[in-house]
Motif scaffolding. Structure first.
Motif, PDB file in Angstrom:
ATOM      1  N   GLN A  60     -23.896 -28.281  65.388  1.00 21.95           N
ATOM      2  CA  GLN A  60     -24.822 -28.248  64.251  1.00 21.95           C
ATOM      3  C   GLN A  60     -24.090 -28.592  62.960  1.00 21.95           C
ATOM      4  OE1 GLN A  60     -26.549 -24.389  64.403  1.00 21.95           O
ATOM      5  NE2 GLN A  60     -28.130 -24.993  65.881  1.00 21.95           N
ATOM      6  N   TRP A  61     -22.891 -27.940  62.822  1.00 21.38           N
ATOM      7  CA  TRP A  61     -22.119 -28.173  61.608  1.00 21.38           C
ATOM      8  C   TRP A  61     -21.755 -29.640  61.474  1.00 21.38           C
ATOM      9  CZ3 TRP A  61     -18.478 -23.384  62.325  1.00 21.38           C
ATOM     10  CH2 TRP A  61     -19.173 -22.248  61.920  1.00 21.38           C
ATOM     11  N   ASP A  64     -24.756 -31.505  60.419  1.00 24.77           N
ATOM     12  CA  ASP A  64     -25.012 -31.272  58.992  1.00 24.77           C
ATOM     13  C   ASP A  64     -24.045 -32.068  58.142  1.00 24.77           C
ATOM     14  OD1 ASP A  64     -26.949 -29.604  59.719  1.00 24.77           O
ATOM     15  OD2 ASP A  64     -25.948 -27.737  59.127  1.00 24.77           O
TER      16      ASP A  64
END
Lengths: 169, 351
Positions: A60-61, A64
């Protein structure tokens, strides 16, 4: 043959010895080992689960991060484009202004030059006139030093004037 | 595996000197009377008494015969202990002075009555049993000590603890798989004990010299006790459901239920019998096969250098192969015994 008949003495000793060793190991041996193995297994399982969660979070990071980078890059190019436009506009404006200024200066210079020229021409004319008069004076003086010629001159003058008056009337 | 036993007995028949009591009983066991009578003549003139050698190695003795040195036997004398109107302790050499003789099987009998007393002598097998059990006790306690002294969450075990861990873990996981999450912790120590004990003694049996060499797991008394431990563990801790299914099975028609109960009870009794015979027969067969291979070398010695040399090479190659096979069998049999025990326990704990 006594291969397949169990021997009573051996049965007795086997029960006693196996039993004692089993009881001792049941009390002091195996549970300690198996319980610590079990707790370690749990720990390993937990670590694996944590690692999997972390991996998901990391993904996810990363996503992002990539999205933010992309946005920043877009913003950057937008800013750059704006800046280029502004620069172009400023340069164009400056050019126009400079042109106007140059034109103004040029026209001013032209009028000044024209005025100067006119003044100079007037001066020259005045000088020429003065010179012409002085020359004429000198010629006249020389011409009129002779009486005949003076009379002729006067006659021609009168004739000319009279012709002019005739033509006027 | 039973087939292996049969083959090895037949092999044994081929080199056996004369018809004797051994043949009859073996013949009864393998159910093959023809083979016995035909081939026994071959060995009748041999200098090497193969059956004596083999049965000395796989049987039990009142002393631990290690080797011969310059014609004198080197042996560890062991105490004979008999309970027969009081406890009598003596060594085998002094049996006659104490009023005891040896019967045709080499067992102590009362010289007057000819009956077997309750004989709890420390024989070769009992000494081996004591030594290997002590060894197992020490090894497992050392391993347990490691886990007590160290935090197994923070450091990996080394050396002995590491080696034992993999075995214990294997049995523990087997227990978990066959008995189930709820109960397996109660039974895991017994299964670990049975597995490690059988494994250790199987390997001790393969080692050909002192302190190994006793044929412990190939002795029916030993395997019977092991199987009985499993039997009592299974049947004393069985669930109500297990007994209900066994004695009055609700899934079968009512008129069949008594018959089913008889069959089920018989099957419960046969389970330890099969455990006993499987381990005993496998280990005994392995020992006999290896001993036969070794004996071939000595039998062929008098047939001249060419034949004896050739057969020696063959028997050494086969001997190495059989020894390697025995190492595999040692592990497999320990594993099979433990797996079956855990499955029986798992069945008895079903709800």
């Amino acid at each position: 043959m006594n291969l397949v008949t169990p021997d009573a003495g051996l049965l007795f000793w086997m029960v006693v010895i196996f039993g004692i060793v089993f009881l001792l190991l049941w009390k002091f041996g195996f549970p300690i080992i198996t319980s610590s193995l079990e707790s370690r297994n749990k720990r390993i399982q937990k670590s694996l689960d944590d690692a999997r969660d972390l991996e998901v979070k990391m993904q996810q990071w990363t996503a992002d991060h990539a999205r933010m980078l992309e946005e920043a890059r877009k913003e950057q190019s937008a800013i750059l484009r704006e800046a280029t436009d502004a620069k172009n506009r400023i340069v164009a404006d400056a050019k126009v202004q400079a042109q106007e200024e140059a034109d103004k200066i040029l026209s001013k210079a032209r009028t000044e030059i024209a005025a100067e020229k006119a003044a100079a021409l007037a001066d020259v004319r005045r000088e020429v006139a003065v010179l012409g008069v002085q020359i004429a004076e000198k010629i006249l003086r020389k011409e009129l030093s002779d009486d005949d010629k003076r009379a002729d001159f006067l006659d021609s003058m009168v004739e000319e004037v009279s012709r002019k008056t005739d033509s006027l009337s | 595996m039973i087939l292996t036993l049969l083959i090895s007995f037949l092999l044994l028949q081929a080199v056996m000197p004369g018809p004797d009591r051994v043949s009859d009983e073996i013949a009864d066991q393998v159910g093959n009377d023809e083979e016995v009578g035909n081939d026994v003549e071959v060995g009748s003139e041999e200098d090497v008494n193969v059956s004596e050698i083999i049965f000395e190695h796989i049987g039990d003795e009142y002393e631990w015969h290690i080797t011969e040195w310059k014609g004198k036997p080197i042996a560890i004398p062991l105490p004979c202990i008999v309970i027969d109107n009081g406890i009598h302790v003596f060594t085998a050499h002094h049996a006659a002075e104490n009023g005891y003789a040896f019967n045709e099987n080499g067992k102590l009998v009362n010289a007057d009555t000819g009956k077997r007393p309750f004989d709890i002598s420390i024989t070769k097998n009992v000494l081996s049993l004591m030594m290997s059990s002590l060894l197992l006790l020490i090894v497992v306690l050392i391993t347990a000590r490691w886990y007590k002294k160290h935090d197994s969450l923070k450091e990996a075990p080394t050396g002995l603890a590491n080696a034992m861990e993999s075995l214990i873990k294997m049995v523990d996981e087997m227990a978990l798989e066959n008995i189930g999450e709820k109960d397996y912790r109660k039974y895991s120590p017994y299964l670990c004990m049975a597995f490690l004990w059988i494994l250790l003694n199987n390997f001790m049996g393969i080692i050909p010299f002192f302190p190994g060499g006793a044929n412990l797991t190939g002795n029916i008394a030993i395997t019977l006790v092991l199987a009985l431990f499993t039997f009592f563990t299974v049947n004393l801790t069985g669930s109500k459901h297990y007994y209900k299914e066994m004695l009055w099975n609700p899934d079968s028609p009512v008129f069949l239920r008594p018959i089913m109960a008889v069959i089920e009870v018989f099957s419960a009794i046969m389970k330890p019998v099969s455990l006993t015979v499987r381990l005993f027969a496998n280990m005994l067969a392995g020992h006999i096969m290896i001993l036969c291979m070794v004996c071939i070398i000595f039998i062929m010695a008098k047939y001249g250098p060419a034949l004896s040399g050739g057969m020696t090479a063959v028997s050494v190659i086969f001997g190495v192969f059989l020894d390697a096979l025995e190492c595999l069998v040692a592990f497999v049999q320990a594993y099979v015994f433990t797996t079956l025990s855990s499955i029986y326990i798992g069945l008895a704990r079903s709800h």
